[in-house]
Design an enzyme around this catalytic site. Structure first.
Site, PDB file in Angstrom:
ATOM      1  CG  ASP A 141      -2.042   1.024   1.109  1.00 25.14           C
ATOM      2  OD1 ASP A 141      -1.770   2.195   1.464  1.00 25.14           O
ATOM      3  OD2 ASP A 141      -3.162   0.699   0.696  1.00 25.14           O
ATOM      4  CB  ALA A 170      -3.470   1.874  -2.207  1.00 19.30           C
ATOM      5  CG  ASP A 171      -3.820  -3.183   0.142  1.00 17.84           C
ATOM      6  OD1 ASP A 171      -3.754  -4.158  -0.606  1.00 17.84           O
ATOM      7  OD2 ASP A 171      -2.832  -2.701   0.724  1.00 17.84           O
ATOM      8  CE  LYS A 172      -8.715   0.554   4.470  1.00 19.01           C
ATOM      9  NZ  LYS A 172      -8.994   0.986   5.850  1.00 19.01           N
ATOM     10  CB  ALA A 175     -11.033  -4.272  -2.031  1.00 18.28           C
TER      11      ALA A 175
END
Length: 402
Positions: A141, A170-172, A175
């Site tokens: 991230d 960034a990850d979330k 998703a």
């Protein structure tokens, strides 16, 4: 099981957060998500602090994998790959977030599988894309925050030092983009009969996320140097006599309401603040002035005054206050469920609520290989076959609960 995605079968090869969270959203909406884990389990089971004595669960894992089933196997073994191919035959969506080339080495790449299974929706998530000079980077991230402009937009106003957002944004965000793209591909398949290969790079997702207001001064080509950066002004965190609140004054009515609430009617027609464009141009001065005016009374008093004047405002909740906040409790935004080997855990309810396709209650995250035996039986393996595969360390079944 209920929800709009009931009947959709998802094979989840993902680890860490961006992939697991995207497939968890699908599980929340009724999809049957089977998580494929290595024999040691997803690494996020052990990241941060474990929350069970067996070491199978972390809070991060539970909050990214609820509602799924799990099969644990050695995908590098010939027997393991044969099991996976039998599963893929009856799969609608396959999601993986390995580095580019990893699935191809297992003979499970997009082209390899979609030539055999044309209805398959194959999803590849990675950090910065499959081409370009950064394609081979190992990415987490903070790398994406650095490359996307997020760290710059968070920069210290005085020193200009970039700062990271203290959550894996960034990850979330990736998703959410991924779950939406899968839903779109499922809809398209209903019309064409064909699957697709969806590619989502975290960097691409964050550029899309940042752009609308974060890149306004770069939107009109050729005028970048003459457009002021709207993000240089202070944030809208205002200290009160006993805490912190936030308030917004975008429209003229909101500005008038604020001035009335703080008993400064002289500011309503002040040329620095009398129009939306003037308030934007003089944003730093306006926010600093608002902050100075709000310091002398309690948060509760200011919020009552601002609400009465129809000014957007809210208390700034500490994380410890969220669980008991009156609005969150009244809307039943948090649920409690029993997590095997852990006990009672708290989870947010799915954000999207459906009136016709009602969602089932939230279900816990799976143990490592918690459904290995059941899945293999569904594929036609006998108990003797399963015991042999366990002994040969092709697959893993869960240890007895503690």
């Amino acid at each position: 099981m209920s929800g709009p995605l009931t009947g959709v079968k998802v094979l989840d090869f993902t680890g860490v957060v961006s992939g697991p969270l995207s497939t968890m959203f699908l599980a929340d909406q009724g999809a049957d998500v089977l998580k494929v884990e290595p024999l040691g389990g997803d690494i996020t089971r052990r990241s941060r602090q474990p929350i069970d004595e067996a070491g199978e669960f972390s809070a991060l894992f539970v909050s990214s994998n609820r509602g799924k089933r799990s099969i644990s196997l050695d995908a590098k073994s010939e027997a393991g790959r044969k099991i996976l191919l039998r599963l893929i035959e009856d799969t609608d969506v396959l999601v993986q977030n390995f580095r580019p080339g990893a699935m191809e080495r297992l003979d499970l790449g997009a082209d390899q599988l979609r030539s055999r299974f044309p209805r398959l929706i194959y999803v590849s998530i990675n950090g910065v894309g499959e081409d370009g000079p950064y394609a081979s980077k190992r990415v987490y991230d903070p790398i994406v925050q650095a490359l996307s402009g997020i760290a710059d937009i968070q920069a210290e106003p005085v020193t200009g030092r970039p700062r990271m957002i203290r959550t894996i944004v960034a990850d979330k965000t990736s998703a959410i983009f991924t779950a939406q793209a899968i839903s779109a591909a499922l809809y398209a398949r209903e019309k064409t009969g064909l699957g697709d290969h969806i590619k989502v790079a975290m960097l691409d997702a964050m550029l899309s996320y940042l752009w609308p207001e974060g890149m306004m001064q770069y939107t009109v080509v050729g005028k970048e140097a003459t457009t002021a950066d709207p993000n240089l002004r202070p944030d809208q965190v205002f200290e009160t006599a006993d805490g912190y609140i936030t308030a917004g004054t975008i429209s003229n009515l909101e500005w008038k309401g604020f001035c009335d609430a703080v008993e400064r009617p002289d500011l309503i027609d002040d040329p620095r603040f009398s129009t939306p464009s003037a308030r934007t141009a003089n944003g730093t001065e306006r926010i600093n002035l608002m902050g100075a005016l709000l310091k002398d009374r309690s948060s509760e008093e200011w919020l009552n005054r601002l609400d009465a004047a129809d000014v957007p405002c809210a208390p700034i909740l500490r994380r410890k206050d969220i669980v008991g906040n009156a609005h969150i409790v009244a809307r039943n935004l948090l649920a409690e469920l029993d997590q095997p080997t852990v006990g009672l855990v708290r989870q947010p309810q799915p954000a999207a609520r459906f009136q016709q396709n009602l969602l089932a209650p939230l279900r816990p995250a799976p143990r490592i290989g918690g459904d290995t035996q059941a899945v293999l039986r569904q594929l036609g393996f006998t108990d003797a076959d399963i015991e042999r595969l366990i002994a040969e360390k092709v697959v893993r079944a869960p240890r007895r609960s503690v």
